[in-house]
Scaffold this active site. Structure first.
Site, short mmCIF file in Angstrom:
data_model
loop_
_atom_site.label_atom_id
_atom_site.label_comp_id
_atom_site.label_asym_id
_atom_site.label_seq_id
_atom_site.Cartn_x
_atom_site.Cartn_y
_atom_site.Cartn_z
N ALA A 111 48.65 1.34 4.86
CA ALA A 111 48.63 -0.03 5.37
C ALA A 111 49.44 -0.10 6.66
CB ALA A 111 49.18 -1.01 4.33
N GLU A 133 52.88 0.42 4.91
CA GLU A 133 52.82 1.46 3.89
C GLU A 133 52.03 2.63 4.44
OE1 GLU A 133 52.75 -1.70 0.12
OE2 GLU A 133 51.30 -0.04 0.20
N GLU A 160 54.63 -3.80 15.45
CA GLU A 160 54.23 -5.22 15.39
C GLU A 160 52.84 -5.44 15.98
OE1 GLU A 160 56.92 -8.39 15.68
OE2 GLU A 160 58.69 -7.15 15.29
N ILE A 169 60.47 1.07 8.02
CA ILE A 169 61.17 -0.21 7.89
C ILE A 169 62.39 -0.26 8.81
CG2 ILE A 169 62.24 -1.84 6.29
CD1 ILE A 169 59.17 -1.24 5.92
#
Length: 430
Positions: free
Chosen positions: A177, A174, A410, A204
């Protein structure tokens, strides 16, 4: 401490020495127990080199290599320029069983190993990292989460589609985040027999093509990150809106979009696993996913250096091929050595994970090192090729753009270093 009979890799004195440190006892006991279980079932691989593949793995690697060169390579440049993944490529990934590699045949999957998925990701990245990451996220995050924590009904509903024709997306990041992933604000309010999701997810991967989203939302904010829960949300659910694709530096054919959840109503049955366990699931899957990113990076690096070497064996200066200059040979040899070292780190982490042995430190090391090596490789390849390397007439400039994301998604490189340091501290018993 009694030594397991099959622990043949290390001298007995070394094992006794490691076991003598109080802080090491738990780590050593868990590693030795896992190792003993693995070796009792796989005695034939007791001393096998990391790159020794099973027949199934070798066939998978070779078939994907052919597929990538024959079907993906002719479309790479156009997909990059248009920032669009050709539908025929997505369809071909499903047709060839590459989107459900570890899914059991019970649900229509390929029923292959985790290591096979790593080989697939690597081979695809040699030709186009954008296609590779679509396959990577699908297999190491989406499918893995559903296989491990899904109910039988959820598996029958979603794994069968994910193996056949449905792309999935993992919704965690986010605006506030990123590296601090559990500071997420997306909420899940319990109302009767359903939850209402509200919030926006950013960056995403695969969102443009996704038919299902695994969404991390906080169902109990008073419990902090322990309220985070994973929800299965269908794309067609009212209130789900996929935003405009990001105009990215690299991986341009891979879609990266914001996803908005505007009072999205989902049933209690959409919870994946247990309420409040989403943070644990996210950590587990990202640890596994980092091995996949490592595979993507070594594949990218290998694809780039292969193109550059071919050029150096054709280009002539001062009356001879530039490959014949020792200074260039040394640079190429040094780079190839580092790619090989990164590959062995990725393969080792994958074998550890597959053997159900501790792999968090090794996965972080593999992801960190392979992204560093790949970045160095692409830069060197442009230098070796000179002016043409800086043009779009050759593919090395695309690898150079694609590689940058490796040290970001990641888990950034700094996050990997934090993880590695924390694991070292735990091993020392501090």
């Amino acid at each position: 401490m009694a030594l397991p009979m099959n622990f043949g890799f290390f001298p007995r004195k070394v094992v006794h020495l490691l076991a003598s440190f109080p802080g090491q006892r738990f780590v050593q006991h868990s590693r030795l127990a896992a190792f003993q279980r693995f070796m009792s079932h796989h005695a034939q691989y007791r001393h096998a080199p990391l790159q020794m593949l099973t027949d199934e793995e070798r066939m998978m690697k070779e078939s994907v290599s052919r597929f990538a060169k024959e079907q993906i390579q002719p479309r790479v440049k156009e997909m990059d320029e248009k920032s669009h993944m050709d539908k025929s490529i997505v369809d071909a990934l499903f047709t060839n069983g590459l989107m459900g590699i570890e899914i059991p045949d019970l649900y229509g999957g390929t029923n292959a190993s985790f290591f096979s998925s790593i080989l697939v990701i690597e081979e695809l990245a040699k030709v186009d990292p954008s296609v590779s990451v679509m396959c990577d996220v699908q297999n190491t995050l989406i499918n893995s989460l559903l296989q491990k924590y899904g109910s039988e009904e959820q598996k029958q509903t979603y794994l069968t589609r994910l193996a056949a024709d449905m792309v999935g997306s993992f919704c965690l990041s986010e605006a506030d985040a990123g590296s601090d992933a559990f500071a997420l604000k997306t909420s899940a309010v319990h109302q009767g027999d359903h939850f209402v999701l509200k919030g926006t997810k950013l960056w995403i991967t695969n969102a443009e093509h996704a038919g299902v989203f695994l969404v991390m939302a906080n169902a109990k904010p008073t419990d902090g990150y322990k309220g985070i829960t994973c929800f299965i949300v269908d794309r067609e659910t009212e209130g789900v809106n996929v935003g405009k694709k990001e105009n990215k530096l690299g991986l341009r054919a891979s879609s990266t979009c914001p996803v908005h959840f505007d009072n999205v109503k989902v049933p209690e049955s959409s919870i994946l696993g247990q309420l409040g366990h989403g943070y644990r699931y996210a950590i587990e899957m990202l640890n596994e996913g980092r091995i996949g990113i490592g595979a993507q990076m070594i594949g990218l690096a290998q694809g780039c250096i292969d193109h550059a070497i071919a050029y150096t064996q054709e280009r002539k200066q001062f009356g001879r091929k530039i490959w014949q200059f020792q200074a260039l040979q040394h640079q190429i040899a040094n780079t190839a050595t580092q790619i090989e070292a990164a590959r062995l780190m990725v393969y080792n982490a994958a074998r550890l994970k597959e053997a159900e042995m501790p792999f968090i430190k090794e996965a972080a090391m593999a992801k960190y090192y392979s992204s560093e090596v790949a970045a160095m490789t692409t830069s060197k390849c442009i230098e070796w090729m000179g002016g043409v390397g800086f043009t779009k007439d050759y593919p090395v400039e695309k690898y150079y753009r694609d590689v940058k994301i490796g040290s970001i998604y990641e888990g950034t490189s700094n996050i990997q270093l934090n993880t590695i340091a924390r694991c070292i501290e735990q091993e020392l018993g501090h």
